[in-house]
Motif scaffolding. Structure first.
Motif, PDB file in Angstrom:
ATOM      1  N   ASN A  96       0.787  -1.247   0.000  1.00 19.00           N
ATOM      2  CA  ASN A  96       0.000   0.000   0.000  1.00 19.00           C
ATOM      3  C   ASN A  96       0.810   1.285   0.000  1.00 19.00           C
ATOM      4  O   ASN A  96       0.242   2.355   0.233  1.00 19.00           O
ATOM      5  N   MET A  97       2.099   1.249  -0.298  1.00 22.58           N
ATOM      6  CA  MET A  97       2.921   2.442  -0.097  1.00 22.58           C
ATOM      7  C   MET A  97       3.841   2.666  -1.286  1.00 22.58           C
ATOM      8  O   MET A  97       4.462   1.731  -1.785  1.00 22.58           O
ATOM      9  N   ILE A  98       3.925   3.905  -1.766  1.00 16.76           N
ATOM     10  CA  ILE A  98       4.856   4.294  -2.820  1.00 16.76           C
ATOM     11  C   ILE A  98       5.661   5.474  -2.307  1.00 16.76           C
ATOM     12  O   ILE A  98       5.096   6.510  -1.957  1.00 16.76           O
ATOM     13  N   LEU A  99       6.981   5.333  -2.268  1.00 17.93           N
ATOM     14  CA  LEU A  99       7.855   6.337  -1.670  1.00 17.93           C
ATOM     15  C   LEU A  99       8.859   6.840  -2.703  1.00 17.93           C
ATOM     16  O   LEU A  99       9.458   6.044  -3.427  1.00 17.93           O
ATOM     17  N   ASN A 100       9.022   8.161  -2.761  1.00 14.25           N
ATOM     18  CA  ASN A 100      10.044   8.789  -3.591  1.00 14.25           C
ATOM     19  C   ASN A 100      10.892   9.690  -2.701  1.00 14.25           C
ATOM     20  O   ASN A 100      10.525  10.834  -2.410  1.00 14.25           O
ATOM     21  N   ALA A 101      12.025   9.141  -2.251  1.00 15.36           N
ATOM     22  CA  ALA A 101      12.829   9.827  -1.244  1.00 15.36           C
ATOM     23  C   ALA A 101      13.397  11.142  -1.746  1.00 15.36           C
ATOM     24  O   ALA A 101      13.356  12.157  -1.043  1.00 15.36           O
ATOM     25  N   GLN A 102      13.970  11.150  -2.970  1.00 14.71           N
ATOM     26  CA  GLN A 102      14.642  12.361  -3.430  1.00 14.71           C
ATOM     27  C   GLN A 102      13.660  13.479  -3.763  1.00 14.71           C
ATOM     28  O   GLN A 102      14.043  14.637  -3.884  1.00 14.71           O
ATOM     29  N   HIS A 103      12.371  13.150  -3.899  1.00 23.25           N
ATOM     30  CA  HIS A 103      11.351  14.169  -4.133  1.00 23.25           C
ATOM     31  C   HIS A 103      10.446  14.364  -2.917  1.00 23.25           C
ATOM     32  O   HIS A 103       9.467  15.106  -2.994  1.00 23.25           O
ATOM     33  N   GLN A 104      10.754  13.656  -1.820  1.00 23.35           N
ATOM     34  CA  GLN A 104      10.058  13.819  -0.537  1.00 23.35           C
ATOM     35  C   GLN A 104       8.557  13.512  -0.654  1.00 23.35           C
ATOM     36  O   GLN A 104       7.723  14.179  -0.039  1.00 23.35           O
ATOM     37  N   GLN A 105       8.222  12.489  -1.437  1.00 26.81           N
ATOM     38  CA  GLN A 105       6.831  12.177  -1.752  1.00 26.81           C
ATOM     39  C   GLN A 105       6.431  10.811  -1.238  1.00 26.81           C
ATOM     40  O   GLN A 105       7.250   9.896  -1.160  1.00 26.81           O
ATOM     41  N   MET A 106       5.141  10.661  -0.931  1.00 26.56           N
ATOM     42  CA  MET A 106       4.599   9.360  -0.551  1.00 26.56           C
ATOM     43  C   MET A 106       3.151   9.274  -1.004  1.00 26.56           C
ATOM     44  O   MET A 106       2.388  10.235  -0.877  1.00 26.56           O
ATOM     45  N   ARG A 107       2.769   8.121  -1.555  1.00 23.61           N
ATOM     46  CA  ARG A 107       1.374   7.834  -1.888  1.00 23.61           C
ATOM     47  C   ARG A 107       0.949   6.566  -1.161  1.00 23.61           C
ATOM     48  O   ARG A 107       1.694   5.591  -1.134  1.00 23.61           O
ATOM     49  N   ILE A 108      -0.234   6.601  -0.578  1.00 18.17           N
ATOM     50  CA  ILE A 108      -0.773   5.468   0.154  1.00 18.17           C
ATOM     51  C   ILE A 108      -2.034   4.979  -0.555  1.00 18.17           C
ATOM     52  O   ILE A 108      -2.926   5.764  -0.868  1.00 18.17           O
ATOM     53  N   ASP A 125     -13.890  -2.256  -6.654  1.00 19.08           N
ATOM     54  CA  ASP A 125     -13.834  -1.274  -7.742  1.00 19.08           C
ATOM     55  C   ASP A 125     -13.786   0.171  -7.233  1.00 19.08           C
ATOM     56  O   ASP A 125     -14.164   1.101  -7.932  1.00 19.08           O
ATOM     57  N   ARG A 126     -13.288   0.365  -6.009  1.00 18.05           N
ATOM     58  CA  ARG A 126     -13.140   1.717  -5.450  1.00 18.05           C
ATOM     59  C   ARG A 126     -11.864   1.772  -4.620  1.00 18.05           C
ATOM     60  O   ARG A 126     -11.648   0.923  -3.749  1.00 18.05           O
ATOM     61  N   THR A 127     -11.039   2.779  -4.887  1.00 17.66           N
ATOM     62  CA  THR A 127      -9.763   2.908  -4.196  1.00 17.66           C
ATOM     63  C   THR A 127      -9.507   4.359  -3.831  1.00 17.66           C
ATOM     64  O   THR A 127      -9.758   5.265  -4.629  1.00 17.66           O
ATOM     65  N   LEU A 128      -8.998   4.564  -2.629  1.00 16.41           N
ATOM     66  CA  LEU A 128      -8.624   5.891  -2.150  1.00 16.41           C
ATOM     67  C   LEU A 128      -7.111   6.006  -2.198  1.00 16.41           C
ATOM     68  O   LEU A 128      -6.395   5.087  -1.793  1.00 16.41           O
ATOM     69  N   ILE A 129      -6.615   7.131  -2.696  1.00 21.45           N
ATOM     70  CA  ILE A 129      -5.180   7.403  -2.735  1.00 21.45           C
ATOM     71  C   ILE A 129      -4.907   8.636  -1.877  1.00 21.45           C
ATOM     72  O   ILE A 129      -5.522   9.683  -2.078  1.00 21.45           O
ATOM     73  N   ARG A 130      -3.999   8.508  -0.920  1.00 21.21           N
ATOM     74  CA  ARG A 130      -3.581   9.649  -0.111  1.00 21.21           C
ATOM     75  C   ARG A 130      -2.174  10.054  -0.550  1.00 21.21           C
ATOM     76  O   ARG A 130      -1.261   9.233  -0.567  1.00 21.21           O
ATOM     77  N   VAL A 131      -2.017  11.311  -0.921  1.00 20.88           N
ATOM     78  CA  VAL A 131      -0.749  11.817  -1.461  1.00 20.88           C
ATOM     79  C   VAL A 131      -0.177  12.841  -0.489  1.00 20.88           C
ATOM     80  O   VAL A 131      -0.828  13.839  -0.164  1.00 20.88           O
ATOM     81  N   GLN A 132       1.049  12.584  -0.001  1.00 18.22           N
ATOM     82  CA  GLN A 132       1.650  13.429   1.025  1.00 18.22           C
ATOM     83  C   GLN A 132       3.093  13.753   0.660  1.00 18.22           C
ATOM     84  O   GLN A 132       3.713  13.057  -0.155  1.00 18.22           O
ATOM     85  N   CYS A 133       3.627  14.796   1.276  1.00 16.45           N
ATOM     86  CA  CYS A 133       5.051  15.094   1.082  1.00 16.45           C
ATOM     87  C   CYS A 133       5.693  15.406   2.433  1.00 16.45           C
ATOM     88  O   CYS A 133       5.023  15.753   3.403  1.00 16.45           O
ATOM     89  N   GLU A 141       9.224  23.633  -0.643  1.00 19.89           N
ATOM     90  CA  GLU A 141       8.353  24.267  -1.646  1.00 19.89           C
ATOM     91  C   GLU A 141       8.387  23.480  -2.959  1.00 19.89           C
ATOM     92  O   GLU A 141       7.362  23.301  -3.620  1.00 19.89           O
ATOM     93  N   ARG A 142       9.556  22.974  -3.326  1.00 15.41           N
ATOM     94  CA  ARG A 142       9.658  22.171  -4.540  1.00 15.41           C
ATOM     95  C   ARG A 142       8.947  20.824  -4.374  1.00 15.41           C
ATOM     96  O   ARG A 142       8.367  20.295  -5.326  1.00 15.41           O
ATOM     97  N   ALA A 143       8.994  20.283  -3.166  1.00 16.51           N
ATOM     98  CA  ALA A 143       8.281  19.026  -2.907  1.00 16.51           C
ATOM     99  C   ALA A 143       6.773  19.215  -3.062  1.00 16.51           C
ATOM    100  O   ALA A 143       6.080  18.356  -3.623  1.00 16.51           O
TER     101      ALA A 143
END
Length: 441
Positions: A321-333, A340-348, A360-362
């Motif tokens: 359930n987790m996607i991490l991009n360290a150099q861009h300081q990003q995470m999607r859950i 047939d229904r999915t929630l995506i939480r996008v955080q930095c 600010e760039r993140a």
């Protein structure tokens, strides 16, 4: 009405072939319920970050295996995961996503509970019988027993006999370590603001799309074309960041054959980064990056700072359930709601000790890549929903995942790597079958 027979272990195995997957894996509500029990109920699932729970009374609302839960910080400093329901009459306790409160109060009959789930008060206690025990287990909010944190990332499982968290994470602990190391002070915190998006499709589609290097050329062609037509360095707002991000999705043969894909045990995968221009990369003439590197060198020394910043991986998928991009300081859950229904939480994340411009760039990266207004994410959601609409029909039962099948290889660590391959999807389904058919004591 005739009762349908339960899905067997053999039924599950029959859904996945070496290069094909049956549509039932996405379109059958019964399969989805088994996923909630056997994958999201047995594996360690990421729920929250400790920076969201700094003070006693802090709570964060999310889901675990189809159950809504509250992640809380008690006065003893411990983190608890509580089912978001009152034990009195079953009412849903909390309706907000996050907050801080000395007590959790039920809106129905005003039973109140401490952040560890223990019952604190009930109104008009004299009306309850003498046998009513405030400390009885049945009068406390239900706790999730197994909760662990890896470097501030809080995971929980409903499994009574889970493997150690670090065993499930495997090599993916490296990317969490790298994220923290990118902070000159060695600590990160999640931004209070984040995006929550819902699409009409199966949860696995999002993870597959994140590992797919073939689709950007076609799915994102309109935004790539607009970016190529736009003048370079014309935006003072973001130092050309948005234009270069959109343009980077214009994949060709060089990208298809040049991006390395890595598949790991337990369904994890990652790819080499494809952002190679503009402020998203280490430019010596960029004053923000120059100041950031200066602080990193002061904190770690030149050699170690260089090693930390040299990690250049994209879409690190920590299954399920987790996607991490360290150099861009990003995470999607990824949070499954129905088949047939999915929630995506996008955080930095904010890197403590780094220049404010890095944060600010993140935020700009998050907005461009995965906000409700994102040209990139709206393209992806359209495709995911089209896939689900097709999968919900039974006229074509089998999906093809054969691209790269004959060129994938296994290295000395047991990891699988490939180029222009659907290997990550095959890796995910290997873990899927293992978890869906695993016997539990």
């Amino acid at each position: 009405m005739e009762q349908q027979e339960a899905i067997t272990v053999d039924d599950i195995r029959d859904l996945v072939r070496p290069h094909q997957v049956h549509r039932r894996a996405y379109a059958d509500p019964e399969v989805f319920q088994l996923e909630m029990e056997r994958i999201f109920g047995r594996m360690w699932i990421y729920l929250a970050h400790e920076s969201q729970l700094r003070k006693p009374g802090a709570f964060f609302r999310t889901r675990l295996a189809g159950t809504e839960v509250l992640v809380t910080r008690h006065t003893d400093g411990e983190v608890y995961v509580l089912h978001n329901r009152c034990p009195h009459r079953g009412a849903r306790m909390c309706m907000v996503d996050r907050g801080n409160s000395r007590l959790l109060n039920c809106p129905y009959h005003a039973w109140s509970f401490r952040p560890d789930g223990t019952l604190s008060t009930v109104p008009h206690k004299q009306s309850y019988p003498e046998s009513f025990d405030m400390e009885a287990p049945e009068n406390q909010m239900q706790r999730v027993r197994n909760v662990e944190s890896y470097r501030g990332f809080i995971f929980a499982t409903l499994n009574e006999t889970p493997v150690p968290l670090t065993e499930q994470l495997g090599e993916m602990t490296d990317i969490i370590d790298n994220l923290l190391a990118r902070a000159p002070e060695g600590e990160v915190e999640i931004s209070e603001s984040y995006f929550t998006l819902e699409y009409k499709g199966n949860w696995k589609l999002h993870l597959e799309n994140a590992a797919d290097i073939f689709h950007p050329t076609f799915v994102h062609s309109s935004s790539v074309g607009a970016a190529k037509r736009a003048p370079q360095n014309a935006s003072r707002l973001d130092s050309d960041q948005t234009r270069t991000m959109l343009e980077a999705n214009g994949f060709g043969i060089d990208q298809w054959e040049g991006i390395r894909l890595n598949g790991l045990p337990n369904g994890h995968s990652y790819m080499s980064n494809f952002y190679s221009k503009g402020v998203l990369v280490d430019q010596t003439e960029d004053p923000v990056m120059t100041e950031y590197k200066k602080r990193m060198v002061a904190a770690y020394g030149e050699e170690k700072a260089a090693d930390i910043l040299s990690v250049d991986r994209f879409n690190n998928i920590i299954y399920p359930n987790m996607i991490l991009n360290a150099q861009h300081q990003q995470m999607r859950i990824t949070i499954p709601l129905a088949h047939d229904r999915t929630l995506i939480r996008v955080q930095c994340f904010r890197l403590k000790g780094a220049p404010d411009e890095m944060f600010e760039r993140a935020i700009r990266f998050l907005s461009t890549l995965a906000s409700p207004a994102s040209m990139i994410f709206s393209d992806d959601v359209e495709m995911l929903e089209r896939c689900q609409a097709g999968l919900d029909r039974d006229d074509t039962p089998w999906l093809d995942f054969s691209r790269g099948l004959d060129i994938d290889r296994t290295d000395e660590t047991g990891s699988v790597s490939g180029v222009a391959s659907e290997m990550p999807m095959r890796v995910q389904f290997k873990a899927w079958v293992e978890m869906m058919t695993q016997e539990v004591a």
